[in-house]
Design a protein around this motif. Sequence first.
Motif, PDB file in Angstrom:
ATOM      1  N   THR A 126     -34.143   7.599 -10.643  1.00  0.00           N
ATOM      2  CA  THR A 126     -34.131   6.400 -10.570  1.00  0.00           C
ATOM      3  C   THR A 126     -32.522   5.411 -10.126  1.00  0.00           C
ATOM      4  O   THR A 126     -31.658   4.181 -10.674  1.00  0.00           O
ATOM      5  CB  THR A 126     -34.278   6.222 -11.710  1.00  0.00           C
ATOM      6  OG1 THR A 126     -33.206   6.616 -13.011  1.00  0.00           O
ATOM      7  CG2 THR A 126     -35.475   7.288 -12.648  1.00  0.00           C
ATOM      8  N   SER A 127     -32.095   6.084  -8.794  1.00  0.00           N
ATOM      9  CA  SER A 127     -30.604   5.481  -8.300  1.00  0.00           C
ATOM     10  C   SER A 127     -30.632   4.215  -7.931  1.00  0.00           C
ATOM     11  O   SER A 127     -31.840   4.141  -8.111  1.00  0.00           O
ATOM     12  CB  SER A 127     -30.147   6.684  -7.685  1.00  0.00           C
ATOM     13  OG  SER A 127     -30.653   6.646  -6.109  1.00  0.00           O
ATOM     14  N   PRO A 128     -29.713   3.390  -7.725  1.00  0.00           N
ATOM     15  CA  PRO A 128     -29.862   2.290  -7.721  1.00  0.00           C
ATOM     16  C   PRO A 128     -30.250   2.258  -6.428  1.00  0.00           C
ATOM     17  O   PRO A 128     -30.922   0.913  -5.916  1.00  0.00           O
ATOM     18  CB  PRO A 128     -28.520   1.473  -7.747  1.00  0.00           C
ATOM     19  CG  PRO A 128     -27.398   2.708  -8.776  1.00  0.00           C
ATOM     20  CD  PRO A 128     -28.335   3.886  -8.201  1.00  0.00           C
ATOM     21  N   GLY A 129     -30.666   3.301  -5.253  1.00  0.00           N
ATOM     22  CA  GLY A 129     -30.984   3.169  -4.576  1.00  0.00           C
ATOM     23  C   GLY A 129     -32.111   2.619  -4.503  1.00  0.00           C
ATOM     24  O   GLY A 129     -32.897   2.930  -2.585  1.00  0.00           O
ATOM     25  N   GLU A 130     -33.245   3.389  -4.677  1.00  0.00           N
ATOM     26  CA  GLU A 130     -34.602   3.697  -4.861  1.00  0.00           C
ATOM     27  C   GLU A 130     -35.064   2.970  -5.610  1.00  0.00           C
ATOM     28  O   GLU A 130     -34.835   2.062  -6.224  1.00  0.00           O
ATOM     29  CB  GLU A 130     -34.859   5.152  -5.752  1.00  0.00           C
ATOM     30  CG  GLU A 130     -33.942   6.222  -5.434  1.00  0.00           C
ATOM     31  CD  GLU A 130     -34.777   6.739  -4.435  1.00  0.00           C
ATOM     32  OE1 GLU A 130     -35.863   6.428  -4.195  1.00  0.00           O
ATOM     33  OE2 GLU A 130     -34.113   7.495  -3.908  1.00  0.00           O
ATOM     34  N   GLU A 131     -36.057   2.288  -4.449  1.00  0.00           N
ATOM     35  CA  GLU A 131     -37.317   1.367  -5.213  1.00  0.00           C
ATOM     36  C   GLU A 131     -38.409   1.923  -6.611  1.00  0.00           C
ATOM     37  O   GLU A 131     -39.212   2.689  -5.906  1.00  0.00           O
ATOM     38  CB  GLU A 131     -37.915   0.955  -4.253  1.00  0.00           C
ATOM     39  CG  GLU A 131     -37.409   0.266  -2.563  1.00  0.00           C
ATOM     40  CD  GLU A 131     -37.115  -1.350  -3.679  1.00  0.00           C
ATOM     41  OE1 GLU A 131     -37.732  -1.952  -4.521  1.00  0.00           O
ATOM     42  OE2 GLU A 131     -35.528  -2.132  -3.915  1.00  0.00           O
ATOM     43  N   THR A 132     -37.475   1.742  -7.723  1.00  0.00           N
ATOM     44  CA  THR A 132     -38.046   2.439  -8.707  1.00  0.00           C
ATOM     45  C   THR A 132     -38.627   1.855  -9.324  1.00  0.00           C
ATOM     46  O   THR A 132     -37.669   0.057  -9.894  1.00  0.00           O
ATOM     47  CB  THR A 132     -37.643   3.436  -9.341  1.00  0.00           C
ATOM     48  OG1 THR A 132     -38.100   4.352 -10.427  1.00  0.00           O
ATOM     49  CG2 THR A 132     -36.157   2.918  -9.119  1.00  0.00           C
ATOM     50  N   CYS A 133     -39.300   1.943 -11.046  1.00  0.00           N
ATOM     51  CA  CYS A 133     -39.462   0.580 -11.724  1.00  0.00           C
ATOM     52  C   CYS A 133     -38.673   1.431 -12.696  1.00  0.00           C
ATOM     53  O   CYS A 133     -38.325   0.205 -14.153  1.00  0.00           O
ATOM     54  CB  CYS A 133     -41.300   1.094 -12.799  1.00  0.00           C
ATOM     55  SG  CYS A 133     -41.428   3.285 -13.863  1.00  0.00           S
TER      56      CYS A 133
ATOM     57  N   GLU B 285     -34.931   0.218 -13.990  1.00  0.00           N
ATOM     58  CA  GLU B 285     -33.029  -0.067 -14.149  1.00  0.00           C
ATOM     59  C   GLU B 285     -32.481   0.875 -14.558  1.00  0.00           C
ATOM     60  O   GLU B 285     -33.028   2.510 -15.003  1.00  0.00           O
ATOM     61  CB  GLU B 285     -33.102  -1.222 -15.291  1.00  0.00           C
ATOM     62  CG  GLU B 285     -34.131  -2.201 -14.828  1.00  0.00           C
ATOM     63  CD  GLU B 285     -33.808  -3.089 -15.806  1.00  0.00           C
ATOM     64  OE1 GLU B 285     -33.580  -2.924 -16.786  1.00  0.00           O
ATOM     65  OE2 GLU B 285     -34.191  -4.388 -16.216  1.00  0.00           O
ATOM     66  N   GLN B 286     -31.583   0.814 -14.073  1.00  0.00           N
ATOM     67  CA  GLN B 286     -30.096   1.568 -14.122  1.00  0.00           C
ATOM     68  C   GLN B 286     -29.416   1.461 -16.168  1.00  0.00           C
ATOM     69  O   GLN B 286     -29.478   0.440 -16.204  1.00  0.00           O
ATOM     70  CB  GLN B 286     -29.408   1.399 -13.417  1.00  0.00           C
ATOM     71  CG  GLN B 286     -29.553   2.282 -12.357  1.00  0.00           C
ATOM     72  CD  GLN B 286     -30.406   0.958 -11.359  1.00  0.00           C
ATOM     73  OE1 GLN B 286     -30.143   0.793 -11.153  1.00  0.00           O
ATOM     74  NE2 GLN B 286     -31.643   2.053 -10.614  1.00  0.00           N
ATOM     75  N   ALA B 287     -28.799   2.674 -16.347  1.00  0.00           N
ATOM     76  CA  ALA B 287     -27.746   2.568 -17.597  1.00  0.00           C
ATOM     77  C   ALA B 287     -26.192   1.778 -17.210  1.00  0.00           C
ATOM     78  O   ALA B 287     -25.932   2.555 -16.457  1.00  0.00           O
ATOM     79  CB  ALA B 287     -27.827   3.610 -18.365  1.00  0.00           C
ATOM     80  N   VAL B 288     -25.848   0.699 -18.327  1.00  0.00           N
ATOM     81  CA  VAL B 288     -24.929   0.732 -17.283  1.00  0.00           C
ATOM     82  C   VAL B 288     -23.804   0.673 -19.136  1.00  0.00           C
ATOM     83  O   VAL B 288     -23.961  -0.230 -19.999  1.00  0.00           O
ATOM     84  CB  VAL B 288     -24.659  -1.255 -17.337  1.00  0.00           C
ATOM     85  CG1 VAL B 288     -23.160  -1.931 -16.952  1.00  0.00           C
ATOM     86  CG2 VAL B 288     -25.326  -1.909 -16.015  1.00  0.00           C
TER      87      VAL B 288
ATOM     88  N   ASP C  40     -14.700  -1.900 -13.734  1.00  0.00           N
ATOM     89  CA  ASP C  40     -15.960  -2.587 -15.205  1.00  0.00           C
ATOM     90  C   ASP C  40     -16.482  -1.691 -15.843  1.00  0.00           C
ATOM     91  O   ASP C  40     -16.876  -2.171 -17.028  1.00  0.00           O
ATOM     92  CB  ASP C  40     -16.317  -3.728 -14.457  1.00  0.00           C
ATOM     93  CG  ASP C  40     -15.031  -4.671 -13.654  1.00  0.00           C
ATOM     94  OD1 ASP C  40     -14.820  -5.217 -14.810  1.00  0.00           O
ATOM     95  OD2 ASP C  40     -15.883  -4.731 -12.672  1.00  0.00           O
ATOM     96  N   ALA C  41     -17.746  -0.921 -15.578  1.00  0.00           N
ATOM     97  CA  ALA C  41     -18.346   0.101 -16.135  1.00  0.00           C
ATOM     98  C   ALA C  41     -18.217   1.283 -15.877  1.00  0.00           C
ATOM     99  O   ALA C  41     -18.518   1.346 -14.485  1.00  0.00           O
ATOM    100  CB  ALA C  41     -19.817  -1.178 -16.133  1.00  0.00           C
ATOM    101  N   ILE C  42     -19.969   1.986 -15.950  1.00  0.00           N
ATOM    102  CA  ILE C  42     -19.970   3.186 -15.709  1.00  0.00           C
ATOM    103  C   ILE C  42     -21.699   3.354 -15.461  1.00  0.00           C
ATOM    104  O   ILE C  42     -22.629   2.840 -16.722  1.00  0.00           O
ATOM    105  CB  ILE C  42     -20.007   5.033 -16.697  1.00  0.00           C
ATOM    106  CG1 ILE C  42     -18.263   4.900 -16.573  1.00  0.00           C
ATOM    107  CG2 ILE C  42     -20.394   5.777 -15.845  1.00  0.00           C
ATOM    108  CD1 ILE C  42     -17.766   5.335 -17.680  1.00  0.00           C
ATOM    109  N   VAL C  43     -21.979   3.304 -14.101  1.00  0.00           N
ATOM    110  CA  VAL C  43     -23.935   3.324 -14.424  1.00  0.00           C
ATOM    111  C   VAL C  43     -24.644   4.925 -14.744  1.00  0.00           C
ATOM    112  O   VAL C  43     -23.724   5.316 -13.549  1.00  0.00           O
ATOM    113  CB  VAL C  43     -23.451   2.296 -12.955  1.00  0.00           C
ATOM    114  CG1 VAL C  43     -25.387   2.397 -12.600  1.00  0.00           C
ATOM    115  CG2 VAL C  43     -23.083   1.134 -12.874  1.00  0.00           C
TER     116      VAL C  43
END
Length: 834
Positions: free
Chosen positions: A415-422, A424-427, A397-400
């Motif tokens: 800034t990975s999806p598993g990190e609690e960070t301010c 977001e990720q680019a999709v 579907d997509a590349i994150v």
Amino acid sequence: MPNSRPRSRPRRGAAIAAGRDELVSRSLQSAEHCLGARDFGTAYAHYLLVLSLAPELKDGVKETFQYTLFKWAEELDALNRIQDLLSCYEQALELFPDDEVICNSMGEHLFRMGFRDEAAGYFHKAVKLNPEFNDAKENFYRVANWLVERWHFIMLNDTRRNLAYNAAIQKAVCSGSKSVLDIGAGTGILSMFAKNAGALSVYACELSKTMYELARDVVSANKMDTGIKLLHMKSLDLEIPKHIPERYYKFSYLQLTIFLMQARIMMDTQGNLAIYVLIQNNTQSTYFKRKIVNCAEMKPHNIFTKRLKVVVKDVAGIHLPPNVKFQSPAYSSLDTEETVEPYTTEKMSRISGGYLALTECFEIMKVDFNDLQELKTLTTKTPGQISIPVIKEGTLDAIVVWFVLQLDEEYSLSTSPGEETCWEQAVYPVQDLADYWVKPGDHVTMEASCQDCYLRINVLALDHEMEVVKSFTKNKDLLSFGNEAELCSALANLQTSKPDCVEQMCILESTEIALLNNTSYHEGFKMAMKRVLSSLAPEKLCQAMDTQCQDNEVHCGTGQSYTAQDIPEPFYVLDVSEGFSVLPIIAGTLGQVKPYSSVEKDQHRTALDLISEANHFPKETLEFWLRHVEDESAVLQRPESDKLWSIIILDAIEPSGLIQQEIMEKAAISRCLLQSGGKIFPQYMLMFGMLVESQTLLEESAVQGTDRTLGLNIAPFINQFQVPIRVFLDLSSLPCLPLSKPVELLRLDLMTPYLNTSSREVKVHICRSGQVTAIPFWFHMYLDEEVKLDTSSEASHWKQAAVVLDNPIQVEMGEELVLSVQHHKSSVSITVKK
């Protein structure tokens, strides 16, 4: 006669005063006469003369002057005399500098013209002058979302990020880096980190006027205004020594706060400062990492298809022709006139239903900010190809994409999806490869480049049997082919002929694409429109909905036929939805209907014409209403002087989750333009809400004290742009704890306004102990008593919104809270009483 001159002065003064009074009186009379004749320009000129000659009359003529100003401004706006309009408001504000109504009106004109910074200033001033002025408050709240992005609050509340930046900056300054340039300064927090660390020269560059003024106040409040030089300008325009009086060009420390990949190069010739701004970072390097994913919920409404691709082929019986290609801006190529971001952004950890990683994480690019030659060539070098093995079976579907900020050898941020960070990720949605099925053993080949100042990723191919896997994976018959010849024959049968006509590209916003994919929305409108038209004149409604035109007759599914002379008067249906809408075409399938659309963009009109043609609509069946009106504000009119509308479709709810501005005023006009028995859609709306505990909403709405910003005094200043309502929420993925069941908060009736109330109190039963921090809300829109559209449903193209409390309330299970709900125009406010 020595006393003659002194005696003449009083008489001359009295004569002058009498002349002035006479001129003032005549000008007042002339102004009133011009108002009666609706000559607002001349009336305005007379009032200016009166107030300049007799300031003591201000209070007496204030309201009439305001009315004259506003009517004259409307005429100037319609004539596109923008400079004259602004001059009139400037003159008015010189006379009434503390008039909140004029300030607010000036802001509304500026906002419509695109001057959001300036508009916000006037809205903010109006609210300060009168905190109870609801129109100004609503305007300021709406524009504040544009001026101060909500990620500023999230970023300032991200303690881990701030600690890492502070430590890295302190280490660099203590190691000898004494001159600092902060590009994209925002609130100035990084500049203040540098100054606290002992930097001798700190320059902070910020383009946004609002953020520049905010940073100026913050820096001053932290007593660093003499040590930090704020520059309100574009970083590309910086020159030495004109803007930065340094003897040498190179700064020992450069901190960039430009988000993601927007590369700009500024050459160090002719005394210009050499700055290479790429990817959010400070001094060292950035690793871009990514993974290929598919949504766990393989449904048309998942995030990668619902808002990025039109996945339906038919909309309530309307066929979407293959030669019309609907695309999100994220799919736009380099050949488009306007370069847009080739990605959207998501908080992947919050996706409803989760996602499935089809590959391991892999590095796509590394950028060293200390390598000047690398920065110079990054945007010009040939795209590099990468081949990645697939580890899970699924649809690509997509590349994150995310990045690792290597601030220095010791400190880094991910800034990975598993990190609690301010962050977001680019999709990056996969382009032109619908239903791209992959399995372990496959390799996905892609290329990455930065040629147009954005990181771009294109999937090229699989390494083997791509088309076979793509088309037949789910087909058990694939196993029955006995030899290569039969397989080739089957593949040949997949070929489709090229369309005779040229493909038409139609760029839609993600919310418009989601709307096209919302099947229940269109089916609901079709059903409700059919019922209204049947009630008005059943014999005129074609039950078969397949009107045919042959020779000189019109045949309807009822079995009746009419000659050209006997064709009954059509129903008139007006759709004034915001953005792209196929509802007028759906209305045109319901018999003798003359549908009108108010779409504005030429490409949208062309697309609707092609859809009409593909569905065999008679030529000119669909009319574009804005071609028939001189002023867009007059869109709610009669189609002809002696005709009335049968149905008027209004956009009642914004995609953000808020009530559309001026919807009640539009409804009032619409009711006057309906034929007897005609309807407005929606006819009424119910607003629902519930109490929740959500730390996320608190942190996304305001800076929480000084601890998170490491003792710096920032919160009081940026929190001026705090808005009481958070928009564009997805309640299905919002981290929150429900403390009550949903309750009805408000009814807004567009057809029968006497049922509406401006305020009501609602008792809410607490079903779980906790801390009430917010009240999310959504709407049930009733097209009639049977057809309901839920803006919180899984298939909805609408987002939801939430009132965020200034002071959270502790509650216990079994208690009751009372919500005071206030409705003013399109604004709703909720206060909580315990």
